[in-house]
Enzyme design. Structure first.
Site, PDB file in Angstrom:
ATOM      1  N   CYS A 113      68.529  -2.809 -15.586  1.00  0.00           N
ATOM      2  CA  CYS A 113      67.894  -1.945 -16.592  1.00  0.00           C
ATOM      3  C   CYS A 113      66.873  -0.982 -15.998  1.00  0.00           C
ATOM      4  CB  CYS A 113      67.228  -2.802 -17.662  1.00  0.00           C
ATOM      5  SG  CYS A 113      68.365  -3.905 -18.525  1.00  0.00           S
ATOM      6  N   HIS A 252      61.770   1.172 -21.443  1.00  0.00           N
ATOM      7  CA  HIS A 252      63.127   0.632 -21.567  1.00  0.00           C
ATOM      8  C   HIS A 252      63.241  -0.051 -22.918  1.00  0.00           C
ATOM      9  CE1 HIS A 252      66.722  -1.609 -21.076  1.00  0.00           C
ATOM     10  NE2 HIS A 252      66.120  -2.767 -20.852  1.00  0.00           N
ATOM     11  N   ASN A 282      70.023  -2.527 -26.530  1.00  0.00           N
ATOM     12  CA  ASN A 282      69.667  -2.429 -25.117  1.00  0.00           C
ATOM     13  C   ASN A 282      70.843  -1.821 -24.358  1.00  0.00           C
ATOM     14  OD1 ASN A 282      69.117  -2.853 -22.402  1.00  0.00           O
ATOM     15  ND2 ASN A 282      68.357  -4.935 -22.671  1.00  0.00           N
TER      16      ASN A 282
END
Length: 325
Positions: A113, A252, A282
């Site tokens: 990520c 994020h 996500n």
């Protein structure tokens, strides 16, 4: 000294939107359970004609269109991804071919990520050394191909999509000011994904359960908040800023509880934090560039704004980055 400046942004989301209500039909969960624990209401899931490299190419083409730069003028294409179309060649090579960017070299990076932020730091260093470079940086994921759809703790979290930026050099006040990047491989098993089972029986592991994402959510929460807080505060101090100097923070998009806890610990006002998690879930390396593009299109980014990015992912990998818009 020349800095890397973002010249244009773009994004691409798959057409299909899967709501929490639809997931109720697939796995033992509920809209209330997902929304209250994660903040996610829906996510985009890739279908036919929406392979990772195809989403990445569309996002890159849209970013290039904003700048007016021809693909043949690109020097480098970097794709941050943990769900590549193939292990070899890289997704970036597919993008290069699709765009006709024949003068660029291309490769992928995988920092989970945190990949886009790592890539932005990497591109910034290229441009400091070669200010005339034009770089296309993309975060692209098709995580729907990498989750266990029977595991309600992970399959509800992830979505597909791609976001891109075009970078060039500038000698004015704009651009990437600095970053603070970290890794801790000792904690790899808190968030991981196995490769396909080895064709060499001597290299097979006893704990192999399939090539999908596995996560210890509780431990990830504790580490993510603490580590991102430290990376942000250390970076701000290094450059003589406080959190009050930041005009917008784009984190994020992992979990609303993580974002809320981080915001409170940093002392940043809620209206300064850009959040689109509820719509997309996500999207790993794609989450920050998708959010950047959305914030840009919504008029949330103004020339001279101090922009703070912060991220956390498997590896463990995490960090922060400051740029002047």
């Amino acid at each position: 000294m020349s800095r890397a400046v973002i010249l244009g942004t773009g994004s691409c989301l798959p057409k299909r939107i899967v709501t929490n209500a639809e997931l109720e039909q697939m796995v033992e969960t509920s809209d209330e359970w997902i929304a209250s624990r994660t903040g996610i209401r829906s996510r985009h899931i890739a279908g036919q004609g929406e392979q990772n490299f195809q989403l990445a190419t569309k996002a890159g083409r849209r970013a290039l269109a904003v700048t007016g730069i021809d693909p043949q003028d690109l020097d480098l294409i970097i794709v941050a991804t943990l769900s590549p179309h193939m292990i070899m060649p890289s997704t970036a090579c597919f993008v290069q071919a699709e765009l006709g960017a024949e003068n660029a070299f291309a490769y992928d990076i995988n920092a989970a990520c945190a990949g886009f932020t790592y890539g932005l730091d990497l591109a910034s260093n290229y441009i400091q050394n070669r200010p005339d470079m034009k770089i296309l940086l993309i975060g692209a994921e098709t995580l729907s191909a990498r989750v266990n759809w029977q595991d309600r703790n992970t399959c509800v979290l992830f979505g597909d999509g791609a976001g891109a930026v075009v970078l060039g050099g500038t000698n004015d006040e704009r651009g990437v000011l600095g970053s603070r990047l970290h890794s801790d491989g000792a904690l790899w098993n808190l968030l991981c994904m196995d490769s396909p089972e080895s064709n060499n029986p001597d290299l097979r592991t006893d704990d192999w359960v399939g090539p999908h994402i596995r996560m210890n959510g509780g431990e990830i929460f504790k580490h993510a908040v603490r580590m991102m807080e430290d990376a942000v505060n250390t970076l701000l101090r290094k450059h003589g800023f406080t959190i009050n100097d930041v005009d917008i923070m784009i984190p994020h998009q992992a979990n609303i509880r993580i974002l809320k806890n981080l915001r409170e610990r940093l002392g940043v006002a809620e209206d300064k934090v850009f959040v689109n998690l509820s719509k997309y879930g996500n999207t790993s390396a794609a989450s920050i560039p998708i959010a950047l593009d959305e914030a840009h299109r919504q008029g949330r980014l103004h020339r001279g704004d101090l922009v703070l990015l912060c991220t956390f992912g498997g590896g463990l990998t995490w960090g922060s980055l400051l740029l002047r818009w």
